[in-house]
Design a protein around this motif. Sequence first.
Motif, PDB file in Angstrom:
ATOM      1  N   ARG A  44      -0.720  -5.263   3.894  1.00 44.34           N
ATOM      2  CA  ARG A  44      -0.466  -5.030   2.473  1.00 44.34           C
ATOM      3  C   ARG A  44      -1.150  -6.066   1.579  1.00 44.34           C
ATOM      4  N   THR A  87      -0.599   3.966   6.782  1.00 45.69           N
ATOM      5  CA  THR A  87       0.607   3.882   5.955  1.00 45.69           C
ATOM      6  C   THR A  87       0.363   3.069   4.697  1.00 45.69           C
ATOM      7  N   GLU A 122       0.473   4.398   0.835  1.00 44.61           N
ATOM      8  CA  GLU A 122       1.309   3.766  -0.189  1.00 44.61           C
ATOM      9  C   GLU A 122       0.500   3.449  -1.448  1.00 44.61           C
TER      10      GLU A 122
END
Length: 282
Positions: free
Chosen positions: A97, A150, A154
């Motif tokens: 992230r 993922t 997002e």
Amino acid sequence: MLGRKLLIHQNIQSLCRNMLNLNIQQQTNRNAALLLSSYQRFRSNRLCSAVIVPALGNRCISTSSATKNLMQFFDDPKNWTENEVKVGRAWKLDELRIKSNKELHQLWYILLKERNMLLTMEHECNDQMELFPSPERLDKVKISMNNLETVVRERNKAYHLLETGETGERPHRLVSNSLGLRYVYKSCEHTLPPHMNVKWIKSRSIGYGGKAVRKFLLLYREKLYNEKRKAKNRARNEVIMLLRRNPNIDHGVLRSKYPNVNIEKLVRDDKTRGHHLPKVEG
């Protein structure tokens, strides 16, 4: 007068000769510089060196050299005879992230290349009836790629929600099949609108009913209920055993691991304390 003219003529000849030599030297230097630059360019194209991508945080990713053979699909030859290859763990979501989109794009192709190499080595080891060293590497690469997808999903959802107010993903809804089982159907594009697509209407207009279908749905729901009940009882028994063996265990950790179990109720249960009660000194 004649001697003065002769001296001037000699000076002019010497000046012309010097200028001619200077032009020849400059042209020679220019040609040498061109030859040197072309040689260095040719040498840099011939030499294969590792490309360092300063991508992921404080460390760099070293990609393989640019070659045109098929050895890129195989592992390092020194690992062919090994029973175990030491590798790191899979990439976590929290680590991905904090990466930029460019770094994620580079990491995706590195993982894709690693997966192709591992699949090739696994197939070759099966053909040669040999042991594939460290097969868990495939699982780690798969987990890393799933986590990367993922994170990208997002970011796409956040971008579309900010710009358009929608998630940007394909719309989906719950529909029932011919046996009455409900599943998630994701909409897809068709060349014809829904009211003109006869084939699509026929595939969705199949109804379900009858005694056999109702009995099947009853047994299927009972099976799902029993699986859920057994999983709940299994988690409850595990918590009881943990509390019995470790009375001072942190309840917050148990709640995070077993969210569907009432920890406060089990602490007061007789099964948690066991058969031996603590002695009370009077």
